[in-house]
Design a protein around this motif. Structure first.
Motif, PDB file in Angstrom:
ATOM      1  N   GLN A 164       0.868  -1.177  -0.235  1.00  0.00           N
ATOM      2  CA  GLN A 164       0.028  -0.058   0.011  1.00  0.00           C
ATOM      3  C   GLN A 164       0.843   1.197   0.204  1.00  0.00           C
ATOM      4  OE1 GLN A 164      -2.581  -0.340   3.540  1.00  0.00           O
ATOM      5  NE2 GLN A 164      -4.469  -0.382   1.961  1.00  0.00           N
ATOM      6  N   CYS A 168      -1.664   7.669  -0.132  1.00  0.00           N
ATOM      7  CA  CYS A 168      -3.137   7.322  -0.738  1.00  0.00           C
ATOM      8  C   CYS A 168      -3.786   6.187  -0.252  1.00  0.00           C
ATOM      9  CB  CYS A 168      -2.843   7.489  -2.137  1.00  0.00           C
ATOM     10  SG  CYS A 168      -2.268   6.256  -3.064  1.00  0.00           S
ATOM     11  N   ASP A 170      -3.659   3.387  -1.956  1.00  0.00           N
ATOM     12  CA  ASP A 170      -4.155   2.419  -2.892  1.00  0.00           C
ATOM     13  C   ASP A 170      -2.630   1.633  -3.089  1.00  0.00           C
ATOM     14  OD1 ASP A 170      -6.190   3.411  -3.488  1.00  0.00           O
ATOM     15  OD2 ASP A 170      -5.767   4.809  -5.074  1.00  0.00           O
ATOM     16  N   HIS A 192       3.557   6.140  -4.520  1.00  0.00           N
ATOM     17  CA  HIS A 192       3.513   6.750  -5.739  1.00  0.00           C
ATOM     18  C   HIS A 192       4.357   7.882  -5.937  1.00  0.00           C
ATOM     19  CE1 HIS A 192      -0.334   4.315  -5.322  1.00  0.00           C
ATOM     20  NE2 HIS A 192       0.405   3.922  -6.453  1.00  0.00           N
TER      21      HIS A 192
END
Length: 722
Positions: A164, A168, A170, A192
């Protein structure tokens, strides 16, 4: 020729005009919306930096396009041109870029080149982002193409799965991809790239850190290496107006079992017996002064809950405020970013001032902690002002001197003074003279920002060690800070000389500086070899001779000369100076809190202001004095002094009360106070740092009494010391 290529060239040549010297930088038809460097109209601050239009120059440019362009540097001041980029330099850069074709979009105007050796790729900044190039917003602002960009190395056991993104939440692939970044300090922290960039822009340099372990130093270094831009500004949430307004609401309620106030428990009348006093430990309980039989509003008061806690722990009435240095538990790391390059994004004057003030407060707390080592045993120094260095040296080397003893000063060249002056004023005066002597001594070289010099006699006499010791003692014992260290000297002391890269400004010797300039600006291999031949003896003596086979070798040669002249030749004095600074644990704290100590060792104290003096003094008064009018006179007088409408200065006022021209880094002990009394003239009690002010009927009387007393007192003192 392809139509869009023709269109792009029209924009470029429209910017340049027939003559760059007198033609506008922008095509008038675009309305000033096209970036002169990338030729795009995009307005995306997160990707390309703020899009800025300057009407007076007919110029529009993306900030990142300007920062990353390979052939331009900030040669001006912040208020010149575009954030220090001179307009003539921007024109030259546009002209240079117009001849280069972007390897990505195939259009002209590529101002950014890959720094990898032998790589000749050029590109626009937006094209580089699209092609996953890496731009490093630090040091020399290097850029790397998609083939030569730096990559993170993952152990095989850590890559291949999914995790993860801790920002965020995600899923993110655990692979060495451009879009994926891994924390250097936590095994299971993955991000990310886009999430990290948005977080960095929001948090700024002071708050951007690993979201898992809170590490700041290693995390920022790695993210900068991988192309994350960390702006040198405060966090966005810190800049919001009234962002913490709710925290400023003070608790105002009387919690005593039997409240005596007829107007209720929430009634609060300042400077009266119905003023609400909060618990000085928890702040969440309160009492009217009268309800707790408190005679003075400055008395400390503890609620029943806090008293019971202290009683059980055995620490009741022995509590001390913990300094910031001891109360904040961190991971022991501090952000040690490289020194700003000539085109580093700069802090605004307001942000820089705020940052310095914050760091100086932290340094003060650290020095107060070190000051706890000082005991009541005294070391007496006999000082001759006319020979300050030798008398100080003799005093520091005497057998019974100890840095942990309380220091007493006796000025032997002052007439009619038979007793030792134990006041803090004489001690501060001594340290002030000593710091001034060191600044102008042969131990240091440079104009305002100084490095260590090489003085063979001083090395033999161990003067560098004593100088470091004197500075450490001055900081801890309430004296002034030097304020003249160069950033290079400070970095050598904190990070070690092997980790420091000197700059040309560190070179004081004119001949050496000219030699470096000639080598640096050689524009051909033959001219470079000729220059080296002319200074062969100097290079051989300094051990900097190296084979020169290409023009680019000059950069390594320049670095070698700088390192030898600024650092290597003074290694022995530097080590002695470091040993001296270890006195009372000062060097250790410098290495733990470099930002805080840089603010006092590399910067002069801020000029005093009316606001600074007002905040410095705590106002006390007896209950039968109308404090409001007196306080208004005091505040008005400070404003007059600051604006030059007085014969005295703010420094004179501070000297009158404390014996010091400036606020020492460790602060004053005891803290300065003001009392309003029914007296004829103001009195400065330096042993207590207390200013007693007269109650007058008019402001004119108050101002006159202040100026006559302060001016005459300081005049007599100057005559006394001379």
């Amino acid at each position: 020729m392809h139509l869009d290529t023709v269109g792009h060239l029209i924009i470029i040549f429209g910017c340049l005009g027939k003559s760059l010297g007198d033609s506008p930088l922008l095509n008038q038809e675009t309305g000033g919306t096209v970036c002169v460097l990338c030729g795009r109209t995009d307005d995306c601050p997160e990707k390309y930096g703020e899009k800025r239009t300057y009407g007076e120059y007919n110029l529009t440019v993306h900030y990142y396009c300007l920062l990353m362009s390979s052939g331009i540097w900030q040669r001006g001041e912040e208020n010149e041109g575009v954030d220090g980029f001179l307009i003539t330099d921007i024109r030259k850069e546009v002209n240079r870029a117009a001849k280069l074709k972007c390897n990505i979009c195939k259009k002209k105007g590529a101002s950014i080149g890959c720094v990898a050796p032998k790589c000749k790729r050029s590109y626009h900044f937006p094209c580089g982002i699209q092609k996953e190039c890496i731009f490093q917003f630090m040091e020399d602002f290097r850029s790397y193409c998609w083939e030569h960009r730096p990559v993170q190395k993952f152990p095989d056991k850590e890559s291949g799965g999914t995790s993860q993104c801790t920002i965020c939440l995600d899923l993110v692939e655990q692979l060495p991809l451009y879009t994926v970044l891994k924390s250097p300090c936590c095994k299971n922290a993955w991000f990310h790239r886009e999430c990290l960039q948005y977080q960095a822009l929001s948090a700024g340099i002071f708050f951007f850190r690993c979201t898992v372990c809170n590490n700041k130093d290693n995390f920022q270094k790695e993210m900068l290496r991988m192309g994350i831009h960390i702006p040198e500004k405060d966090a966005s949430w810190e800049l919001e107006e009234n962002a913490y307004q709710e925290l400023l609401q003070c608790y105002q309620h009387c919690d005593i079992k039997r409240c005596l106030c007829k107007k209720g428990r929430d009634y609060n009348e300042p400077d009266s017996k119905w003023e609400i006093k909060r618990c000085h430990c928890c702040g969440s309980r309160g009492t009217h002064l009268a309800c707790s039989s408190m005679k003075s509003w400055e008395q400390n008061w503890e609620c029943m809950e806090c008293r019971s806690i202290f009683a059980k722990s055995g620490n009741y009435s022995k509590q001390k405020k913990r300094s910031l240095a001891t109360s904040e538990k961190t991971d022991g790391t501090t952000c040690l970013l490289e020194e700003p390059s000539p085109k580093c994004p700069r802090l605004s004057p307001g942000s820089q001032r705020s940052f310095l003030q914050k760091q100086r407060r932290e340094a003060s707390n650290i020095l107060k902690e070190l000051n706890l080592q000082v005991n009541t045993k005294t070391s007496r120094l006999h000082i001759n002002e006319e020979n300050i260095w030798n008398s100080a040296l003799k005093g520091f080397r005497q057998r019974n001197f100890s840095p942990t003893n309380t220091i007493e000063i006796k000025f032997t060249n002052v007439k009619n003074r038979s007793k030792t002056d134990t006041s803090a004023a004489s001690k501060h005066h001594f340290f002030q003279l000593l710091m001034l002597h060191l600044q102008n001594s042969s131990l240091f070289e440079g104009s305002s920002a100084k490095n260590l010099s090489l003085d063979f006699e001083a090395v033999t006499e161990d003067h560098y060690f004593e100088a470091g010791k004197m500075i450490a003692v001055s900081l801890v014992h309430g004296g002034p800070s030097p304020g003249f260290f160069s950033k290079t000297l400070f970095s050598c002391l904190v990070h070690g000389p092997e980790n420091v890269k000197p700059v040309l400004e560190d070179v004081v010797d004119v001949d050496v500086a000219q030699t470096i300039q000639m080598i640096k600006h050689a524009n051909s291999l033959s001219s470079l070899q000729s220059t080296i031949h002319n200074c062969y003896e100097f290079l051989a003596a300094s051990g900097c001779l190296r084979p020169i086979t290409a023009l680019c070798d000059k950069n390594m040669l320049v670095n070698d000369i700088l390192f030898h002249h600024v650092i290597k030749r003074i290694i022995s004095p530097l080590e002695s100076f470091r040993q001296g600074l270890k006195t009372l644990g000062v060097l250790e704290k410098m290495q733990m809190y470099p930002d805080a100590f840089s603010s006092i060792l590399c910067h002069k104290p801020e000029r005093l202001s009316a606001e600074t003096i007002c905040d410095l003094f705590t106002i006390h008064s007896s209950s039968n004095v109308n404090k409001t009018g007196a306080v208004n006179f005091w505040m008005g007088y400070l404003q007059d002094v600051e604006s030059g409408e007085s014969v005295v200065t703010l420094e004179d006022i501070l000297l009158f009360v404390t014996g010091s021209f400036s606020i020492p880094p460790v602060g004053f002990d005891p803290e300065p106070t003001i009392k309003f009394l029914h007296i004829k003239y103001p009195v400065g009690k330096r042993l207590l740092n207390c200013l007693e002010l007269p109650i007058t009927k008019s402001y004119k009387q108050f101002k006159n009494k202040m100026e006559v007393t302060i001016r005459n007192t300081l005049r007599v003192e100057r005559e006394y010391f001379c």
